[in-house]
Scaffold this motif. Structure first.
Motif, PDB file in Angstrom:
ATOM      1  N   LYS A 187       7.489 -13.377   3.017  1.00 23.70           N
ATOM      2  CA  LYS A 187       6.726 -14.447   3.656  1.00 23.70           C
ATOM      3  C   LYS A 187       5.667 -15.021   2.717  1.00 23.70           C
ATOM      4  O   LYS A 187       5.321 -16.194   2.818  1.00 23.70           O
ATOM      5  N   LEU A 188       5.160 -14.198   1.803  1.00 26.75           N
ATOM      6  CA  LEU A 188       4.082 -14.628   0.912  1.00 26.75           C
ATOM      7  C   LEU A 188       4.580 -15.158  -0.430  1.00 26.75           C
ATOM      8  O   LEU A 188       3.775 -15.509  -1.295  1.00 26.75           O
ATOM      9  N   GLU A 189       5.890 -15.245  -0.632  1.00 30.32           N
ATOM     10  CA  GLU A 189       6.422 -15.695  -1.914  1.00 30.32           C
ATOM     11  C   GLU A 189       6.107 -17.149  -2.219  1.00 30.32           C
ATOM     12  O   GLU A 189       6.110 -17.550  -3.374  1.00 30.32           O
ATOM     13  N   ALA A 190       5.827 -17.956  -1.220  1.00 31.34           N
ATOM     14  CA  ALA A 190       5.501 -19.366  -1.458  1.00 31.34           C
ATOM     15  C   ALA A 190       4.183 -19.505  -2.215  1.00 31.34           C
ATOM     16  O   ALA A 190       3.997 -20.441  -2.984  1.00 31.34           O
ATOM     17  N   ASP A 191       3.253 -18.556  -2.018  1.00 37.66           N
ATOM     18  CA  ASP A 191       1.968 -18.581  -2.714  1.00 37.66           C
ATOM     19  C   ASP A 191       2.130 -17.866  -4.051  1.00 37.66           C
ATOM     20  O   ASP A 191       2.442 -16.681  -4.090  1.00 37.66           O
ATOM     21  N   ARG A 208       8.354  -9.911  -2.802  1.00 30.82           N
ATOM     22  CA  ARG A 208       9.020  -9.036  -1.835  1.00 30.82           C
ATOM     23  C   ARG A 208       9.179  -7.621  -2.404  1.00 30.82           C
ATOM     24  O   ARG A 208       9.051  -6.644  -1.689  1.00 30.82           O
ATOM     25  N   HIS A 209       9.427  -7.525  -3.712  1.00 28.96           N
ATOM     26  CA  HIS A 209       9.563  -6.212  -4.339  1.00 28.96           C
ATOM     27  C   HIS A 209       8.203  -5.561  -4.553  1.00 28.96           C
ATOM     28  O   HIS A 209       8.044  -4.352  -4.362  1.00 28.96           O
ATOM     29  N   LEU A 210       7.226  -6.378  -4.944  1.00 22.11           N
ATOM     30  CA  LEU A 210       5.883  -5.854  -5.153  1.00 22.11           C
ATOM     31  C   LEU A 210       5.285  -5.335  -3.846  1.00 22.11           C
ATOM     32  O   LEU A 210       4.707  -4.243  -3.814  1.00 22.11           O
ATOM     33  N   TYR A 211       5.463  -6.080  -2.776  1.00 25.40           N
ATOM     34  CA  TYR A 211       4.917  -5.650  -1.494  1.00 25.40           C
ATOM     35  C   TYR A 211       5.685  -4.455  -0.924  1.00 25.40           C
ATOM     36  O   TYR A 211       5.130  -3.658  -0.170  1.00 25.40           O
ATOM     37  N   SER A 212       6.946  -4.318  -1.297  1.00 28.16           N
ATOM     38  CA  SER A 212       7.684  -3.117  -0.904  1.00 28.16           C
ATOM     39  C   SER A 212       7.030  -1.880  -1.520  1.00 28.16           C
ATOM     40  O   SER A 212       6.886  -0.840  -0.870  1.00 28.16           O
ATOM     41  N   ILE A 213       6.594  -2.018  -2.782  1.00 31.87           N
ATOM     42  CA  ILE A 213       5.910  -0.916  -3.456  1.00 31.87           C
ATOM     43  C   ILE A 213       4.515  -0.715  -2.859  1.00 31.87           C
ATOM     44  O   ILE A 213       4.086   0.419  -2.622  1.00 31.87           O
ATOM     45  N   LEU A 214       3.810  -1.836  -2.611  1.00 35.36           N
ATOM     46  CA  LEU A 214       2.457  -1.741  -2.071  1.00 35.36           C
ATOM     47  C   LEU A 214       2.432  -1.097  -0.685  1.00 35.36           C
ATOM     48  O   LEU A 214       1.490  -0.377  -0.347  1.00 35.36           O
ATOM     49  N   PHE A 215       3.443  -1.351   0.105  1.00 38.35           N
ATOM     50  CA  PHE A 215       3.514  -0.732   1.434  1.00 38.35           C
ATOM     51  C   PHE A 215       4.136   0.671   1.360  1.00 38.35           C
ATOM     52  O   PHE A 215       3.823   1.530   2.167  1.00 38.35           O
ATOM     53  N   GLY A 216       5.023   0.884   0.397  1.00 40.92           N
ATOM     54  CA  GLY A 216       5.718   2.165   0.282  1.00 40.92           C
ATOM     55  C   GLY A 216       4.826   3.301  -0.189  1.00 40.92           C
ATOM     56  O   GLY A 216       5.013   4.441   0.227  1.00 40.92           O
ATOM     57  N   GLY A 217       3.845   2.994  -1.060  1.00 36.94           N
ATOM     58  CA  GLY A 217       2.938   4.035  -1.556  1.00 36.94           C
ATOM     59  C   GLY A 217       2.154   4.702  -0.439  1.00 36.94           C
ATOM     60  O   GLY A 217       2.278   5.906  -0.204  1.00 36.94           O
ATOM     61  N   PRO A 218       1.332   3.928   0.287  1.00 30.14           N
ATOM     62  CA  PRO A 218       0.604   4.551   1.397  1.00 30.14           C
ATOM     63  C   PRO A 218       1.546   4.998   2.512  1.00 30.14           C
ATOM     64  O   PRO A 218       1.285   5.999   3.182  1.00 30.14           O
ATOM     65  N   GLY A 219       2.651   4.269   2.688  1.00 27.30           N
ATOM     66  CA  GLY A 219       3.612   4.633   3.726  1.00 27.30           C
ATOM     67  C   GLY A 219       4.180   6.024   3.514  1.00 27.30           C
ATOM     68  O   GLY A 219       4.474   6.739   4.476  1.00 27.30           O
ATOM     69  N   PHE A 220       4.344   6.407   2.249  1.00 29.16           N
ATOM     70  CA  PHE A 220       4.854   7.746   1.927  1.00 29.16           C
ATOM     71  C   PHE A 220       3.943   8.822   2.517  1.00 29.16           C
ATOM     72  O   PHE A 220       4.396   9.726   3.210  1.00 29.16           O
ATOM     73  N   PHE A 221       2.638   8.715   2.228  1.00 28.99           N
ATOM     74  CA  PHE A 221       1.702   9.746   2.680  1.00 28.99           C
ATOM     75  C   PHE A 221       1.506   9.722   4.192  1.00 28.99           C
ATOM     76  O   PHE A 221       1.450  10.769   4.827  1.00 28.99           O
TER      77      PHE A 221
END
Length: 168
Positions: free
Chosen positions: A77-81, A4-17
């Motif tokens: 949602k993806l934490e189970a994997d 959940r934290h990793l995907y926050s960063i993964l979405f936040g990077g492109p989301g910024f621009f």
């Protein structure tokens, strides 16, 4: 690190621009609407000088926070994997780098970065020599000369653009 934290960063990077670009578009569209349909060329109220930048900041922050929250929810949602999907990481990096490259290419095409255009070289040269204005012949003429003009608009100096050494 939890997904959940990793995907926050993964979405936040492109989301910024993307949030930055979209918020500038919203700002421009709003200012254009106010100019064309509301205030025109008349004096604008002082409050628009405060409200328009506030709209820019708020729209940017709302969209950026929304992208981070979307990343958080997706990661949860993806934490189970237990395995990190490398495609998601590459996609995020690509979406982060693409706007930066597009902005740099745009700035290169308008002459803000990279080599100076003939017009900029001519203008800088004439201003350094104390002339009021400069001009170039049409681009399709094949003539690469720089003309410097005095206060009356008379051509005072004509020089080849190749002989102008950029002063940096």
């Amino acid at each position: 690190m939890k997904k959940r934290h990793l995907y926050s960063i993964l979405f936040g990077g492109p989301g910024f621009f993307f949030s930055l670009i979209i918020s500038f578009l919203i700002f421009g569209a709003t200012a254009g609407f106010l100019w064309i349909f509301v205030f025109g060329d008349n004096p604008w109220p002082v409050s628009t000088g405060t409200l328009l930048p506030l709209l820019l900041i708020l729209s940017f922050l709302l969209m950026w926070i929304a992208s981070i929250v979307l990343g958080f929810v997706t990661g949860k949602k993806l934490e189970a994997d237990p395995v990190l999907n490398k495609k998601h990481l590459l996609f995020s990096v690509g979406l982060t780098v693409a706007p930066i490259l597009l902005i740099m290419l745009h700035q290169l095409s308008v002459g803000n970065i990279g080599p100076k255009t003939d017009g900029m070289l001519c203008s800088d040269f004439c201003l350094e020599k104390g002339y009021s204005a400069s001009g170039l012949p049409p681009k399709n003429s094949g003539d690469r000369t720089c003309s410097c003009y005095d206060d009356s608009g008379n051509e005072v100096l004509k020089i080849s653009v190749e002989s102008i050494v950029p002063s940096e």
